[in-house]
Design an enzyme around this catalytic site. Structure first.
Site, short mmCIF file in Angstrom:
data_model
loop_
_atom_site.label_atom_id
_atom_site.label_comp_id
_atom_site.label_asym_id
_atom_site.label_seq_id
_atom_site.Cartn_x
_atom_site.Cartn_y
_atom_site.Cartn_z
N VAL A 36 -40.83 46.68 17.01
CA VAL A 36 -40.63 46.01 18.31
C VAL A 36 -39.19 45.49 18.41
O VAL A 36 -38.58 45.55 19.48
CB VAL A 36 -41.67 44.88 18.51
CG1 VAL A 36 -41.38 44.11 19.78
CG2 VAL A 36 -43.08 45.46 18.57
N GLY A 37 -38.62 45.03 17.32
CA GLY A 37 -37.23 44.55 17.36
C GLY A 37 -36.29 45.65 17.83
O GLY A 37 -35.39 45.42 18.65
N CYS A 60 -42.92 36.84 6.74
CA CYS A 60 -41.90 37.90 6.73
C CYS A 60 -41.18 37.98 5.38
O CYS A 60 -40.67 39.03 5.01
CB CYS A 60 -40.91 37.69 7.86
SG CYS A 60 -40.24 36.04 7.90
N LYS A 92 -42.02 33.27 25.02
CA LYS A 92 -43.17 34.19 25.09
C LYS A 92 -43.84 34.19 23.71
O LYS A 92 -43.47 34.93 22.82
CB LYS A 92 -42.75 35.61 25.47
CG LYS A 92 -43.96 36.42 25.92
CD LYS A 92 -43.98 37.84 25.49
CE LYS A 92 -44.03 38.11 24.04
NZ LYS A 92 -45.28 37.69 23.36
N GLY A 98 -40.55 39.30 14.60
CA GLY A 98 -41.71 40.18 14.62
C GLY A 98 -41.40 41.45 13.86
O GLY A 98 -40.53 41.47 12.98
N SER A 99 -42.06 42.53 14.23
CA SER A 99 -41.91 43.76 13.45
C SER A 99 -40.58 44.46 13.76
O SER A 99 -39.99 44.29 14.85
CB SER A 99 -43.05 44.72 13.77
OG SER A 99 -42.94 45.17 15.09
N THR A 100 -40.13 45.28 12.83
CA THR A 100 -38.90 46.06 13.03
C THR A 100 -39.09 47.02 14.20
O THR A 100 -38.17 47.23 15.01
CB THR A 100 -38.57 46.82 11.73
OG1 THR A 100 -38.26 45.83 10.73
CG2 THR A 100 -37.38 47.74 11.90
N GLU A 123 -44.44 46.49 4.29
CA GLU A 123 -45.00 45.19 3.90
C GLU A 123 -46.50 45.21 4.15
O GLU A 123 -46.98 45.71 5.17
CB GLU A 123 -44.31 44.04 4.62
CG GLU A 123 -44.17 44.18 6.11
CD GLU A 123 -43.38 43.05 6.76
OE1 GLU A 123 -43.14 42.02 6.15
OE2 GLU A 123 -42.98 43.25 7.92
N GLU A 182 -35.17 38.77 13.85
CA GLU A 182 -35.67 38.42 12.52
C GLU A 182 -36.92 39.26 12.32
O GLU A 182 -37.98 38.95 12.85
CB GLU A 182 -35.93 36.91 12.48
CG GLU A 182 -35.97 36.35 11.09
CD GLU A 182 -37.38 36.30 10.56
OE1 GLU A 182 -37.78 37.31 9.92
OE2 GLU A 182 -38.07 35.31 10.77
N1 LIG Z 1 -41.02 39.02 10.73
C1 LIG Z 1 -42.19 38.42 10.94
O1 LIG Z 1 -42.33 37.20 10.81
C2 LIG Z 1 -43.35 39.24 11.42
C3 LIG Z 1 -44.24 38.67 12.30
C4 LIG Z 1 -45.29 39.44 12.77
C5 LIG Z 1 -45.44 40.73 12.31
N2 LIG Z 1 -44.57 41.25 11.42
C6 LIG Z 1 -44.75 42.62 10.87
O2 LIG Z 1 -45.22 43.47 11.87
C7 LIG Z 1 -46.45 44.06 11.48
C8 LIG Z 1 -47.28 44.27 12.69
O3 LIG Z 1 -47.64 43.04 13.30
P1 LIG Z 1 -47.74 42.95 14.87
O4 LIG Z 1 -48.38 44.22 15.31
O5 LIG Z 1 -48.36 41.71 15.37
O6 LIG Z 1 -46.18 42.83 15.18
P2 LIG Z 1 -45.44 43.05 16.54
O7 LIG Z 1 -44.01 43.15 16.26
O8 LIG Z 1 -46.12 44.12 17.31
O9 LIG Z 1 -45.71 41.67 17.30
C9 LIG Z 1 -44.91 40.56 17.07
C10 LIG Z 1 -44.58 39.93 18.40
O10 LIG Z 1 -43.95 40.87 19.26
C11 LIG Z 1 -44.56 40.86 20.53
N3 LIG Z 1 -44.39 42.18 21.13
C12 LIG Z 1 -45.06 43.31 20.84
N4 LIG Z 1 -44.64 44.32 21.65
C13 LIG Z 1 -43.68 43.80 22.45
C14 LIG Z 1 -42.87 44.33 23.49
N5 LIG Z 1 -42.95 45.62 23.88
N6 LIG Z 1 -41.98 43.50 24.12
C15 LIG Z 1 -41.89 42.21 23.75
N7 LIG Z 1 -42.65 41.65 22.76
C16 LIG Z 1 -43.52 42.44 22.13
C17 LIG Z 1 -45.99 40.48 20.21
O11 LIG Z 1 -46.64 39.92 21.33
C18 LIG Z 1 -45.80 39.43 19.16
O12 LIG Z 1 -45.51 38.22 19.78
C19 LIG Z 1 -47.03 43.08 10.49
O13 LIG Z 1 -47.99 43.67 9.66
C20 LIG Z 1 -45.79 42.67 9.77
O14 LIG Z 1 -45.47 43.66 8.85
C21 LIG Z 1 -43.51 40.55 10.98
O1 LIG Z 2 -42.50 34.72 8.70
C1 LIG Z 2 -41.47 34.32 9.11
C2 LIG Z 2 -40.81 33.02 8.83
C3 LIG Z 2 -41.39 32.28 7.69
C4 LIG Z 2 -40.55 31.09 7.27
O2 LIG Z 2 -39.74 30.57 8.04
O3 LIG Z 2 -40.73 30.66 6.15
#
Ligand SMILES: NC(=O)c1ccc[n+]([C@@H]2O[C@H](COP(=O)([O-])OP(=O)(O)OC[C@H]3O[C@@H](n4cnc5c(N)ncnc54)[C@H](O)[C@@H]3O)[C@@H](O)[C@H]2O)c1
Ligand SMILES: O=CCCC(=O)O
Length: 492
Positions: free
Chosen positions: A244-245, A296, A185, A240-242, A394, A262
């Site tokens: 959603v994680g 990240c 996804k 993704g974000s903490t 961040e 992650e």
């Molecule tokens: N660790 C990373 O690489 C990473 C990546 C993206 C965002 N972020 C952080 O998160 C902040 C917000 O970004 P964002 O709003 O795009 O992040 P997010 O966590 O909302 O989205 C990241 C991913 O999660 C998916 N997602 C969102 N809600 C979901 C759900 N209920 N079930 C399953 N998947 C879902 C999104 O479609 C996207 O693919 C950024 O500013 C950054 O701080 C971190």
């Molecule tokens: O943002 C997340 C991963 C970035 C990287 O693998 O260097």
């Protein structure tokens, strides 16, 4: 002339349907969503909004394929992964262009991500054949104990928009090498590269159903819930974000899936008085401005020791003045647009908050006036203090805030004063200090005199609210395997 999708050498790499059981699929009359170029807000493609029922079909397809895929030899899977790696590199121009157009990063960086992404396939192709079990000395003299490692089952791979190629290959390379089939996804903002990768995987010979791609932008909560609720899915990996994680971890509770999370970081970048200024500046340019600050592990809190603070700040200002903001397809652009509008708003709020609490903006400080896309000026703020929002959150934008500090003990405490612990960076010529500080930091990764933590052979992941599990390295494949113990009576 700046490049567009019309410049693709292989126009078929631009797919606009979901991918289930080896077929491109969309339900007639289903809702759709637009994929936009964040540099111009022009529409790149219209894709079907897939829903819970479509997700279940994709999971079923992966499950059907798992029955035979799990029995393939590791050598055969390695061959498929190597062929996929080769095809990705053969199509690097097209993949980089699609990546730049959907994500915004400058073309040279996009090429770098394609190479980085492909490297996980080569790495896990080799790891596939190294998933050895053990013979365990048994306490009972009549018994023998063996362990074998087996694929955990169908794996759901949820990827973000900041590294749409590398995050999927880092997960899928490990999963497929282990013998798991997959449901992807991708983020709704950047799904086109995943579709191109799926096409190339099929050309590489990976069997139907081993990769399935579900597309959604607006039904992400419904699709996410359908994945979490489904008992067939035995493993979920999310970047993704903490926020959603944690939601996914809760939703996966009832089905007890194995998780790799992650999540967000808040990397400290620590410059000690004895660091080489030129070297530290270049490392920080990499750690901060890769993907316009949307990484990240991006350097988020820049701690600079007082004796070097002014000299370092002057050198950084000079170096940052050479950054060129522009669409990723424009020659010479080094800072592309942010990937979505929310990011510009968030960065602007962080800058205003820092100014209000005493920070001095000495470069940039706002979005780029008059531009259609989501452009942010590279921004340098001095005199940051722990009260400011960016100390806790961040910023995910090309905004760099410098905090002064006096002692090693003080900076370790400042760096560890965070609910997350993903990346970190130390700049010093003193090797004893490197070891002391690296051991003391509460993080998953430490860069010593480097601005980059990413390599397919190195385990990537965090502690605290940055999540758990490791991707890449020898650990990456383990997350997709279960250990089975076989106990035998040899005198029977
Ligand atoms: N660790 C990373 O690489 C990473 C990546 C993206 C965002 N972020 C952080 O998160 C902040 C917000 O970004 P964002 O709003 O795009 O992040 P997010 O966590 O909302 O989205 C990241 C991913 O999660 C998916 N997602 C969102 N809600 C979901 C759900 N209920 N079930 C399953 N998947 C879902 C999104 O479609 C996207 O693919 C950024 O500013 C950054 O701080 C971190
Ligand atoms: O943002 C997340 C991963 C970035 C990287 O693998 O260097």
């Amino acid at each position: 002339m700046a490049k567009t999708l019309a410049d693709l050498r292989r126009p078929d790499l631009l797919q606009t349907k979901g991918f289930v059981d080896g077929k491109w699929t969309s339900t007639p009359g289903s809702e759709t969503f637009d994929v936009l170029n964040p540099a111009s807000l022009e529409k790149l493609a219209i894709l079907p909004e897939m829903n819970a029922a479509d997700t279940e079909n994709a999971i079923e397809a992966a499950n059907k394929a798992f029955a035979s895929f799990r029995k393939t030899t590791a050598r055969q899977r390695a061959r498929w992964l190597r062929r996929w790696n080769d095809l990705i590199l053969e199509n690097i121009d097209d993949l980089s262009l699609i990546l730049t157009l959907e994500n915004g990063k400058p073309l040279p960086e996009a090429r770098g991500e394609v190479i980085y992404g492909a490297s996980f396939l080569e790495w896990f192709a080799a790891e596939a054949e190294r998933t050895h079990g053990e013979t365990v000395p048994a306490a009972n003299p009549n018994h023998r104990i063996l362990t074998i490692k087996q694929p955990i089952g169908v794996a759901a791979l949820l990827t973000p928009w900041n590294f749409p190629i590398a995050m999927i290959t880092r997960k899928a390379g490990a999963a497929l090498a282990a013998g798991c089939t997959t449901v992807w996804k991708p983020a709704g903002e950047t799904p086109l590269t995943s579709l191109a990768l799926a096409l190339l995987a099929q050309e590489a010979g990976l069997p139907n159903g081993s990769i399935n791609v579900v597309l959604t932008l607006n039904k992400v909560a419904e699709v996410g819930q359908a994945i979490c609720d489904n008992n067939i899915v035995r493993k979920l990996s999310f970047t993704g974000s903490t926020r959603v994680g944690k939601l996914l971890a809760q939703q996966c509770g009832p089905t007890l899936k194995k998780l790799s999370l992650e999540l967000g970081g808040n990397s400290p970048f620590i410059v000690f008085d004895d660091a080489s200024i030129d070297h530290a500046v270049e490392a920080l340019m990499m750690a901060k401005f890769r993907n316009s600050g949307q990484t990240c592990v991006t350097a988020n809190r820049i701690f600079v020791q007082k004796g070097i603070y002014n000299a370092f700040s002057d050198a950084m200002l000079k170096r940052m003045q050479s950054l060129q903001v522009g669409p990723g397809v424009q020659d010479g652009a080094t800072i592309g647009p942010l990937t979505h509008e929310r990011a510009v708003e968030k960065a602007t709020q962080h800058i205003e908050d820092a100014k209000r609490l005493g920070g001095k903006v000495i470069l940039g400080g706002a979005s780029v006036p008059g531009s259609k896309g989501y452009f942010m000026q590279p921004t340098l703020i001095r005199d940051m203090n722990p009260e400011m929002i960016t100390t806790r959150e961040e910023v995910f934008a090309p905004v760099l805030g410098m905090y002064p500090f006096e002692t090693e003990e003080e900076v370790i405490a400042l760096a560890n004063n965070s609910n997350v612990g993903l990346g970190s960076f130390i700049m010093t010529e003193n090797m004893s200090r490197c070891v002391r500080v690296a051991e003391a930091l509460e993080v998953g990764m430490v860069g010593v005199n480097v601005g980059m933590l990413s390599a397919c052979e190195s385990p990537f992941g965090g502690v605290k609210d940055s999540g758990y599990g490791r991707e890449g390295g020898t650990q990456g494949i383990e997350d997709y395997l279960t250990v089975k113990a076989i106990l035998m009576d040899v005198n029977h």
